[in-house]
Scaffold this motif. Structure first.
Motif, PDB file in Angstrom:
ATOM      1  N   GLY A 177      -5.823  -3.315   8.905  1.00  0.00           N
ATOM      2  CA  GLY A 177      -5.307  -3.313  10.269  1.00  0.00           C
ATOM      3  C   GLY A 177      -4.623  -2.024  10.676  1.00  0.00           C
ATOM      4  O   GLY A 177      -4.280  -1.842  11.837  1.00  0.00           O
ATOM      5  N   GLY A 178      -4.423  -1.093   9.739  1.00  0.00           N
ATOM      6  CA  GLY A 178      -3.738   0.152  10.064  1.00  0.00           C
ATOM      7  C   GLY A 178      -4.669   1.186  10.690  1.00  0.00           C
ATOM      8  O   GLY A 178      -5.820   1.310  10.307  1.00  0.00           O
ATOM      9  N   VAL A 179      -4.154   1.903  11.690  1.00  0.00           N
ATOM     10  CA  VAL A 179      -4.931   2.946  12.373  1.00  0.00           C
ATOM     11  C   VAL A 179      -4.129   4.251  12.341  1.00  0.00           C
ATOM     12  O   VAL A 179      -3.041   4.312  12.898  1.00  0.00           O
ATOM     13  CB  VAL A 179      -5.232   2.559  13.834  1.00  0.00           C
ATOM     14  CG1 VAL A 179      -5.987   3.664  14.551  1.00  0.00           C
ATOM     15  CG2 VAL A 179      -6.006   1.256  13.895  1.00  0.00           C
ATOM     16  N   PRO A 180      -4.666   5.293  11.703  1.00  0.00           N
ATOM     17  CA  PRO A 180      -3.949   6.572  11.626  1.00  0.00           C
ATOM     18  C   PRO A 180      -4.197   7.439  12.854  1.00  0.00           C
ATOM     19  O   PRO A 180      -5.083   7.158  13.666  1.00  0.00           O
ATOM     20  CB  PRO A 180      -4.567   7.228  10.395  1.00  0.00           C
ATOM     21  CG  PRO A 180      -5.983   6.755  10.432  1.00  0.00           C
ATOM     22  CD  PRO A 180      -5.908   5.327  10.931  1.00  0.00           C
ATOM     23  N   GLU A 181      -3.417   8.510  12.947  1.00  0.00           N
ATOM     24  CA  GLU A 181      -3.627   9.514  13.998  1.00  0.00           C
ATOM     25  C   GLU A 181      -4.948  10.234  13.764  1.00  0.00           C
ATOM     26  O   GLU A 181      -5.425  10.320  12.641  1.00  0.00           O
ATOM     27  CB  GLU A 181      -2.533  10.591  13.921  1.00  0.00           C
ATOM     28  CG  GLU A 181      -1.142  10.163  14.246  1.00  0.00           C
ATOM     29  CD  GLU A 181      -0.201  11.351  14.090  1.00  0.00           C
ATOM     30  OE1 GLU A 181      -0.298  12.312  14.887  1.00  0.00           O
ATOM     31  OE2 GLU A 181       0.601  11.319  13.149  1.00  0.00           O
ATOM     32  N   ASP A 182      -5.501  10.809  14.827  1.00  0.00           N
ATOM     33  CA  ASP A 182      -6.701  11.635  14.703  1.00  0.00           C
ATOM     34  C   ASP A 182      -6.244  13.055  14.392  1.00  0.00           C
ATOM     35  O   ASP A 182      -5.913  13.829  15.287  1.00  0.00           O
ATOM     36  CB  ASP A 182      -7.521  11.591  15.994  1.00  0.00           C
ATOM     37  CG  ASP A 182      -8.855  12.300  15.866  1.00  0.00           C
ATOM     38  OD1 ASP A 182      -9.113  12.914  14.808  1.00  0.00           O
ATOM     39  OD2 ASP A 182      -9.635  12.248  16.821  1.00  0.00           O
ATOM     40  N   LEU A 183      -6.201  13.392  13.109  1.00  0.00           N
ATOM     41  CA  LEU A 183      -5.704  14.691  12.659  1.00  0.00           C
ATOM     42  C   LEU A 183      -6.815  15.690  12.350  1.00  0.00           C
ATOM     43  O   LEU A 183      -6.563  16.876  12.256  1.00  0.00           O
ATOM     44  CB  LEU A 183      -4.858  14.504  11.383  1.00  0.00           C
ATOM     45  CG  LEU A 183      -3.633  13.598  11.521  1.00  0.00           C
ATOM     46  CD1 LEU A 183      -2.990  13.379  10.157  1.00  0.00           C
ATOM     47  CD2 LEU A 183      -2.640  14.178  12.503  1.00  0.00           C
ATOM     48  N   ASP A 184      -8.032  15.211  12.152  1.00  0.00           N
ATOM     49  CA  ASP A 184      -9.152  16.074  11.761  1.00  0.00           C
ATOM     50  C   ASP A 184      -9.827  16.619  13.021  1.00  0.00           C
ATOM     51  O   ASP A 184     -10.496  15.892  13.746  1.00  0.00           O
ATOM     52  CB  ASP A 184     -10.149  15.279  10.922  1.00  0.00           C
ATOM     53  CG  ASP A 184     -11.204  16.149  10.260  1.00  0.00           C
ATOM     54  OD1 ASP A 184     -11.514  17.235  10.800  1.00  0.00           O
ATOM     55  OD2 ASP A 184     -11.717  15.747   9.213  1.00  0.00           O
ATOM     56  N   PRO A 211       0.821  -1.203   0.000  1.00  0.00           N
ATOM     57  CA  PRO A 211       0.000   0.000   0.000  1.00  0.00           C
ATOM     58  C   PRO A 211       0.858   1.258   0.000  1.00  0.00           C
ATOM     59  O   PRO A 211       1.990   1.240   0.469  1.00  0.00           O
ATOM     60  CB  PRO A 211      -0.808  -0.116   1.295  1.00  0.00           C
ATOM     61  CG  PRO A 211      -0.020  -1.038   2.160  1.00  0.00           C
ATOM     62  CD  PRO A 211       0.709  -1.955   1.230  1.00  0.00           C
ATOM     63  N   ALA A 212       0.307   2.352  -0.505  1.00  0.00           N
ATOM     64  CA  ALA A 212       1.032   3.616  -0.553  1.00  0.00           C
ATOM     65  C   ALA A 212       1.328   4.119   0.852  1.00  0.00           C
ATOM     66  O   ALA A 212       2.353   4.727   1.094  1.00  0.00           O
ATOM     67  CB  ALA A 212       0.219   4.645  -1.321  1.00  0.00           C
ATOM     68  N   THR A 213       0.425   3.883   1.781  1.00  0.00           N
ATOM     69  CA  THR A 213       0.637   4.290   3.158  1.00  0.00           C
ATOM     70  C   THR A 213       0.322   3.108   4.065  1.00  0.00           C
ATOM     71  O   THR A 213      -0.697   2.458   3.909  1.00  0.00           O
ATOM     72  CB  THR A 213      -0.269   5.483   3.530  1.00  0.00           C
ATOM     73  OG1 THR A 213      -1.599   5.174   3.134  1.00  0.00           O
ATOM     74  CG2 THR A 213       0.177   6.749   2.846  1.00  0.00           C
ATOM     75  N   ALA A 214       1.196   2.842   5.027  1.00  0.00           N
ATOM     76  CA  ALA A 214       1.061   1.651   5.864  1.00  0.00           C
ATOM     77  C   ALA A 214      -0.227   1.646   6.674  1.00  0.00           C
ATOM     78  O   ALA A 214      -0.850   0.611   6.844  1.00  0.00           O
ATOM     79  CB  ALA A 214       2.265   1.544   6.793  1.00  0.00           C
ATOM     80  N   PHE A 215      -0.658   2.797   7.189  1.00  0.00           N
ATOM     81  CA  PHE A 215      -1.847   2.826   8.047  1.00  0.00           C
ATOM     82  C   PHE A 215      -3.131   2.547   7.283  1.00  0.00           C
ATOM     83  O   PHE A 215      -4.132   2.195   7.868  1.00  0.00           O
ATOM     84  CB  PHE A 215      -1.958   4.165   8.776  1.00  0.00           C
ATOM     85  CG  PHE A 215      -1.930   5.343   7.853  1.00  0.00           C
ATOM     86  CD1 PHE A 215      -0.771   6.068   7.679  1.00  0.00           C
ATOM     87  CD2 PHE A 215      -3.048   5.714   7.143  1.00  0.00           C
ATOM     88  CE1 PHE A 215      -0.729   7.130   6.804  1.00  0.00           C
ATOM     89  CE2 PHE A 215      -3.014   6.785   6.270  1.00  0.00           C
ATOM     90  CZ  PHE A 215      -1.851   7.486   6.104  1.00  0.00           C
ATOM     91  N   ALA A 216      -3.133   2.734   5.961  1.00  0.00           N
ATOM     92  CA  ALA A 216      -4.345   2.494   5.172  1.00  0.00           C
ATOM     93  C   ALA A 216      -4.526   1.023   4.835  1.00  0.00           C
ATOM     94  O   ALA A 216      -5.588   0.628   4.402  1.00  0.00           O
ATOM     95  CB  ALA A 216      -4.321   3.331   3.896  1.00  0.00           C
TER      96      ALA A 216
END
Length: 123
Positions: free
Chosen positions: A37-44, A29-34
């Motif tokens: 099982g990947g969970v990104p930071e809460d940026l919004d 994937p282009a980004t690991a969190f996507a």
């Protein structure tokens, strides 16, 4: 004959070993969190939003190939974290969100959200 079989086995094993890393690199994937099982930071830091119509799956990654972690329904509030580009060949970005009513978190395709999802890109 025995030597030919061993040589054939070794050469085919070597081909698999060489080919496997390239195949994995092409599908990464282009980004690991996507990925599943990947969970990104809460940026919004935006407000709370509601889904469009009916039941919408919340997945473990930005792809319909990732397992469903929960479901959100029309009118349930969602806390957006950020959006990511799709892992598969489709035309929609995906938003990672937390369902305020149920506590489920997961990726939702932006075309299934009434406002088309988060406007903040995941890092």
């Amino acid at each position: 004959m025995r030597m030919q079989v061993v040589a054939l086995f070794l050469s085919s094993t070597a081909l698999c070993t060489v080919a496997a890393p390239q195949a994995l690199a092409d599908s990464a994937p282009a980004t690991a969190f996507a990925g599943c099982g990947g969970v990104p930071e809460d940026l919004d830091g935006g407000g709370w939003y509601a889904t469009a119509g009916g039941a919408v799956n919340m997945r473990s990654g930005a792809s319909t190939g990732c397992p469903v972690k929960g479901v959100t329904y029309q009118g349930q509030a969602l806390d957006y974290h950020c959006f990511a580009n799709p892992l598969a060949d489709d035309d929609w970005n995906w938003t990672y969100a937390r369902n305020v009513s149920t506590g489920f978190e997961g990726w939702i395709r932006n075309d299934l959200l009434s406002d088309h999802g988060s406007k903040v890109k995941c890092r």
